[in-house]
Design a protein around this motif. Structure first.
Motif, mmCIF file in Angstrom:
data_model
loop_
_atom_site.group_PDB
_atom_site.id
_atom_site.type_symbol
_atom_site.label_atom_id
_atom_site.label_comp_id
_atom_site.label_asym_id
_atom_site.label_seq_id
_atom_site.Cartn_x
_atom_site.Cartn_y
_atom_site.Cartn_z
ATOM 1 N N ARG A 211 0.847 -1.196 0.000
ATOM 2 C CA ARG A 211 0.000 0.000 0.000
ATOM 3 C C ARG A 211 0.883 1.247 0.000
ATOM 4 N NH1 ARG A 211 0.344 1.949 5.183
ATOM 5 N NH2 ARG A 211 0.860 0.423 6.795
ATOM 6 N N TYR A 212 0.312 2.357 -0.448
ATOM 7 C CA TYR A 212 1.038 3.628 -0.463
ATOM 8 C C TYR A 212 0.357 4.682 0.405
ATOM 9 C CZ TYR A 212 3.959 1.817 -4.192
ATOM 10 O OH TYR A 212 4.846 1.067 -4.916
ATOM 11 N N GLN A 213 -0.704 4.302 1.078
ATOM 12 C CA GLN A 213 -1.394 5.226 1.960
ATOM 13 C C GLN A 213 -1.185 4.808 3.407
ATOM 14 O OE1 GLN A 213 -5.487 5.271 0.680
ATOM 15 N NE2 GLN A 213 -5.080 6.655 -1.016
ATOM 16 N N GLY A 214 -1.280 5.784 4.303
ATOM 17 C CA GLY A 214 -1.141 5.480 5.720
ATOM 18 C C GLY A 214 0.305 5.462 6.178
ATOM 19 N N ARG A 215 0.489 5.037 7.403
ATOM 20 C CA ARG A 215 1.805 5.041 8.034
ATOM 21 C C ARG A 215 2.708 3.974 7.427
ATOM 22 N NH1 ARG A 215 4.330 2.333 12.305
ATOM 23 N NH2 ARG A 215 2.520 0.946 12.529
ATOM 24 N N VAL A 216 3.973 4.341 7.204
ATOM 25 C CA VAL A 216 4.956 3.363 6.750
ATOM 26 C C VAL A 216 5.323 2.478 7.931
ATOM 27 C CG1 VAL A 216 7.274 3.018 5.829
ATOM 28 C CG2 VAL A 216 5.865 4.911 4.992
ATOM 29 N N ALA A 217 5.155 1.161 7.759
ATOM 30 C CA ALA A 217 5.379 0.215 8.857
ATOM 31 C C ALA A 217 6.406 -0.826 8.421
ATOM 32 C CB ALA A 217 4.067 -0.451 9.253
ATOM 33 N N PRO A 218 7.688 -0.588 8.692
ATOM 34 C CA PRO A 218 8.732 -1.508 8.224
ATOM 35 C C PRO A 218 8.863 -2.784 9.053
ATOM 36 C CG PRO A 218 9.704 0.294 9.472
ATOM 37 C CD PRO A 218 8.236 0.593 9.380
ATOM 38 N N GLU A 219 8.102 -2.884 10.150
ATOM 39 C CA GLU A 219 8.226 -4.052 11.015
ATOM 40 C C GLU A 219 7.891 -5.341 10.261
ATOM 41 O OE1 GLU A 219 6.756 -0.466 13.315
ATOM 42 O OE2 GLU A 219 6.064 -1.583 11.567
ATOM 43 N N ASP A 220 8.552 -6.421 10.699
ATOM 44 C CA ASP A 220 8.280 -7.757 10.148
ATOM 45 C C ASP A 220 8.431 -7.777 8.627
ATOM 46 O OD1 ASP A 220 7.656 -10.433 10.198
ATOM 47 O OD2 ASP A 220 5.493 -10.123 10.238
ATOM 48 N N ASN A 221 9.534 -7.199 8.149
ATOM 49 C CA ASN A 221 9.834 -7.171 6.706
ATOM 50 C C ASN A 221 8.735 -6.499 5.887
ATOM 51 O OD1 ASN A 221 12.371 -8.520 6.829
ATOM 52 N ND2 ASN A 221 11.308 -10.477 7.050
ATOM 53 N N GLY A 222 8.057 -5.532 6.508
ATOM 54 C CA GLY A 222 7.034 -4.792 5.781
ATOM 55 C C GLY A 222 5.717 -5.519 5.637
ATOM 56 N N GLU A 223 5.481 -6.517 6.487
ATOM 57 C CA GLU A 223 4.242 -7.288 6.374
ATOM 58 C C GLU A 223 3.009 -6.397 6.528
ATOM 59 O OE1 GLU A 223 1.831 -10.242 5.474
ATOM 60 O OE2 GLU A 223 4.017 -10.417 5.430
ATOM 61 N N TYR A 224 3.130 -5.366 7.375
ATOM 62 C CA TYR A 224 1.996 -4.466 7.579
ATOM 63 C C TYR A 224 1.785 -3.516 6.403
ATOM 64 C CZ TYR A 224 2.130 -6.140 12.378
ATOM 65 O OH TYR A 224 2.104 -6.941 13.485
ATOM 66 N N MET A 225 2.710 -3.545 5.454
ATOM 67 C CA MET A 225 2.557 -2.742 4.241
ATOM 68 C C MET A 225 1.845 -3.519 3.139
ATOM 69 S SD MET A 225 3.851 0.160 5.006
ATOM 70 C CE MET A 225 3.898 0.896 3.375
ATOM 71 N N ARG A 226 1.614 -4.794 3.364
ATOM 72 C CA ARG A 226 1.006 -5.644 2.331
ATOM 73 C C ARG A 226 -0.366 -5.106 1.933
ATOM 74 N NH1 ARG A 226 2.124 -10.697 0.705
ATOM 75 N NH2 ARG A 226 3.495 -11.059 2.504
ATOM 76 N N LEU A 227 -0.607 -5.048 0.632
ATOM 77 C CA LEU A 227 -1.906 -4.617 0.130
ATOM 78 C C LEU A 227 -2.939 -5.691 0.456
ATOM 79 C CD1 LEU A 227 -2.899 -2.133 -1.512
ATOM 80 C CD2 LEU A 227 -2.784 -3.577 -3.546
ATOM 81 N N SER A 228 -4.049 -5.278 1.029
ATOM 82 C CA SER A 228 -5.054 -6.238 1.477
ATOM 83 C C SER A 228 -5.874 -6.785 0.312
ATOM 84 C CB SER A 228 -5.994 -5.586 2.489
ATOM 85 O OG SER A 228 -6.794 -4.602 1.856
ATOM 86 N N THR A 229 -6.511 -7.912 0.566
ATOM 87 C CA THR A 229 -7.405 -8.508 -0.426
ATOM 88 C C THR A 229 -8.508 -7.537 -0.813
ATOM 89 O OG1 THR A 229 -6.973 -10.742 0.402
ATOM 90 C CG2 THR A 229 -9.000 -10.419 -0.851
ATOM 91 N N ARG A 230 -9.070 -6.863 0.186
ATOM 92 C CA ARG A 230 -10.152 -5.910 -0.085
ATOM 93 C C ARG A 230 -9.672 -4.761 -0.955
ATOM 94 N NH1 ARG A 230 -14.295 -4.847 -1.988
ATOM 95 N NH2 ARG A 230 -15.705 -3.269 -1.191
#
Length: 238
Positions: A211-230
């Motif tokens: 994703r490119y919106q919201g907070r940049v979250a580098p934790e866990d190899n960027g897992e929280y940056m993963r674009l969701s199914t929705r």
């Protein structure tokens, strides 16, 4: 003393905004769905939410008709209300508030949707829709090319990591339903767009699509940056 259900719903909506970085549209939807439950449940505490309450609430939704159109809620819409309730119950459990387990809230079977088939012209319009002058547009174009050249499920695409895709061999492996592994082959066009997309990525995050919106979250190899199914579904349906 445990807070009231409406007060806890407000806390949950704030949690979605601050901790989950949910969009305002998502928060409004959850607010709508959960207020219906609060109005139905009345003066009960989280501890009072049990399977009988859930059964009566599902009956309430099934029998509800729109005051203006007199139309009942579609099964899909009824499930949206229950999905929101499950998310709320998980939040309460996370806070160690005694309540019904979210896993015990089942969804009803949805009415089958008619199969929609795109003609060649409509498909091309969809593939050409993203603005490829932006990084989001290049990502979206890559997603569309991959989906329509491979037949992947959206959930499978969302779960892909960079290292899974072999552009030299134009293939990658996925684990589908039932834990079955299979090899998926890429078209030349899809490979070209993946290469272009990865070239503009300045990060080392693990997910293939981020994703490119919201907070940049580098934790866990960027897992929280993963674009969701929705999010991917919205790209396809917009």
């Amino acid at each position: 003393m445990t807070k009231s259900i409406p007060s806890l719903i407000t806390d949950f909506l704030e949690y979605l905004e601050l901790e989950r970085n949910s969009s305002q549209r998502t928060i409004r939807n959850y607010d709508h769905y959960l207020k219906r439950f609060a109005d139905f449940a009345g003066e009960i505490t989280p501890k009072d939410i049990n399977l009988e309450v859930i059964r009566k609430y599902r009956l309430h939704l099934a029998r509800y008709t729109d005051p203006k159109t007199k139309a009942p809620l579609k099964r899909k819409t009824q499930n949206f209300f229950m999905i929101a309730l499950r998310a709320f119950l998980r939040y309460l459990t996370r806070l160690d508030i005694q309540t019904l387990s979210a896993e015990k809230v089942e969804l009803g079977e949805q009415d089958p949707s008619p199969l929609k088939v795109l003609d060649e012209e409509s498909l091309q319009r969809l593939l050409d829709a993203p603005d490829t002058s932006s990084k989001e547009g290049i990502r979206d174009k890559t997603i569309l090319e991959m989906l329509f050249s491979t037949g992947l499920r959206v959930s499978e695409l969302a779960s892909l990591n960079r290292e899974q895709v072999n552009l030299d061999r134009k293939e990658f492996g996925v684990v589908g339903k039932g834990g079955k592994e299979r090899v998926v082959f890429l078209s030349d066009t899809a490979c070209q767009w993946i290469e272009r997309y990865l070239m503009i990525r300045k990060d080392s995050f693990k997910p293939l699509f981020i994703r490119y919106q919201g907070r940049v979250a580098p934790e866990d190899n960027g897992e929280y940056m993963r674009l969701s199914t929705r999010s991917i579904e919205r790209i396809v349906c917009n």
